[in-house]
Design an enzyme around this catalytic site. Structure first.
Site, PDB file in Angstrom:
ATOM      1  N   GLY A   1       0.933  -1.276  -0.048  1.00  0.00           N
ATOM      2  CA  GLY A   1      -0.148  -0.105   0.141  1.00  0.00           C
ATOM      3  C   GLY A   1       0.778   1.363   0.048  1.00  0.00           C
ATOM      4  O   GLY A   1       2.013   1.319  -0.316  1.00  0.00           O
TER       5      GLY A   1
ATOM      6  N   ASP B   1       4.312   5.071 -11.599  1.00  0.00           N
ATOM      7  CA  ASP B   1       3.869   5.865 -12.425  1.00  0.00           C
ATOM      8  C   ASP B   1       2.390   6.369 -12.522  1.00  0.00           C
ATOM      9  O   ASP B   1       1.715   7.129 -12.739  1.00  0.00           O
ATOM     10  CB  ASP B   1       4.256   5.906 -13.896  1.00  0.00           C
ATOM     11  CG  ASP B   1       5.920   5.830 -13.935  1.00  0.00           C
ATOM     12  OD1 ASP B   1       6.350   6.700 -13.199  1.00  0.00           O
ATOM     13  OD2 ASP B   1       6.481   4.792 -14.520  1.00  0.00           O
TER      14      ASP B   1
END
Lengths: 308, 308
Positions: free
Chosen positions: A210, A238
């Site tokens: 996470g 990204d």
């Protein structure tokens, strides 16, 4: 409709994972960021450089997602940046097999005139000097500047990196990089030290574990969606950044509460990215699929305790 | 008020961490589970064994938390189970330095008569045969049986372990143990395989990376609270289990939605446990502190995205 400037690589990637390998396929930070941001209906431009070998199809793919490409320099005689890597069995680590900078070595980014007053600037992973050049071209301070970077620049261009870090509002960085940048093992302490370097918001990405969003005493956590398998992690960071930036550009709201949502959108989009090789899953991803998965994120994390 | 049976060790622990070391202090799974469960005002009994060397003060400490100790056998001539361990710098791994089973070697658990119809049974980490003996003493099938176990029993008593796994409703296990038990790297696939072994609910603990609750197609995730430092992880898993079991015993509600809350309570209590050596932080923990930290967990995880 908010304007978003994305700077980053457009690239060929060749990827090996335990599930298979690819020839040269479409990759690059600006590509993944653009594909993710395209889900928010923002007016986005990509600032990048490619060689004459970069297929028109790849450029069309991004234009068809309404990404403005007037800031993408095409060096006819040059070759496009090429990266090749092999992931280990746990998918959390990888070896770089090939890095050919090619046209990227002499990249002088040019932000198109009509985007120099954009609200949000997303500085994808690139040499910090290139990132600084983009900031210097903006007519006024953008509402939000987001920086993605990596350990490579800490090793090779730390002073330049500090110069860009001090000018951004949000930094996204992975856990090991946060530790390297600060010399602190505790991510809470590392985030405090990064705050002191400039960014008011610090996002620490932990891959399958996470992501944490820090804003001084406030902290928010978004899990990664538990998946049966992670097929290819390339571009997940990204894509996270692109979802984050796109959501902020769309809403124009830079409050901490809204950044929580941006982190959730980033995590949601990244959860798709890893399901197939490269950009394959992102290219045809529908908004309906994104919404369904957002509901899964709600079910994954939301609870309702009545405090006595 | 629900009745809760806790079976587990009561022990002396000697702990070394990068922050310091202790002499023999109070430890043991039943101790940590009992201290955590005491926050829920349930009628809990601890089934365990100690030697004549176990201080009356330690027993009083638990009785004062309203833990019934009529099921704790005191072997006057025997010595209490002793464990000593040293944590590595990352706090995620440790070496066992000493294990002296002592009275634990011949432990025959006896569930007090007036707890044989308890609603909830918490089988703390112990030899699976001891855990089975406790289940066999219950007059009827309890509403919820929760099992905690570890890799040691997978290595040394796998058949017995499978016999107990098949009779429980909930299993709590850490990520590496889930992988060892199933041979699957993906925790999603591992949980599916554990479901097939019996437990309808599978809790996979990931230490500083939080905990996952699986119930077939449903999954819930609770992060660990990001802390400046983890001082001593000893007992954190037991504390998590005790919080989980105590909350279920108190509410009497075994729905998936309520188990989410149980996981959050378990994570909340465990976040205190690691702040000091051994049971030190848990012994004086107030309900008000617990409530304040539950609010922190809400802030850490709750978001409010309006889906278009």
């Amino acid at each position: 409709m908010g304007k978003l400037v994305i700077v980053g690589t457009m690239a060929f990637d060749a990827i090996e994972t335990p599930f298979g390998k690819t020839d040269k396929i479409l990759g690059g930070a600006a590509t993944f960021i653009g594909l993710a941001a395209s889900h928010f209906n923002v007016d986005a431009t990509a600032v990048s450089v490619v060689g004459g070998d970069f297929p028109q199809d790849y450029l069309d793919l991004l234009s068809n997602k309404n990404i403005d490409l007037s800031g993408v320099e095409i060096v006819k005689e040059g070759k496009t940046f090429f990266w090749s890597g092999r992931y280990h069995n746990d998918m959390n680590s990888r070896d770089t097999l090939v890095t050919e900078l090619n046209t990227l070595a002499d990249f002088n980014p040019v932000v198109p005139e009509n985007y120099r007053e954009a609200d949000v600037v997303m500085l994808g992973n690139l040499h910090p000097i290139v990132q600084l050049s983009v900031l210097d071209q903006m007519n006024s301070k953008p509402k939000l500047v987001i920086l993605d970077t990596m350990n490579f620049w800490m090793d090779s261009a730390l002073d330049d990196l500090h110069n860009v870090i001090k000018r951004v509002d949000v930094i996204t960085i992975n856990d090991e990089e946060a530790r390297q940048l600060t010399g602190e093992y505790s991510l809470v302490v590392a985030a405090q030290k990064i705050h002191a370097m400039g960014p008011k918001y610090v996002v620490i990405k932990k891959g399958e574990h996470g992501a944490l969003l820090f804003h001084h005493d406030h902290v928010f956590f978004a899990p990664a969606l538990p998946l049966k398998e992670v097929f290819d992690p390339t571009g997940a960071g990204d894509t996270f950044a692109g979802g984050f930036a796109g959501y902020i550009a769309k809403t124009g709201d830079t409050s901490f509460d809204n950044m929580k949502n941006a982190v959730i959108y980033g995590s949601t989009l990244a959860s798709f990215c890893v399901e197939k090789f490269g950009t394959e899953r992102m290219v045809n991803l529908t908004n309906e699929e994104v919404h369904r998965r957002l509901l899964q994120f709600k079910q994954l994390t939301q609870f309702d305790i009545e405090l006595a």
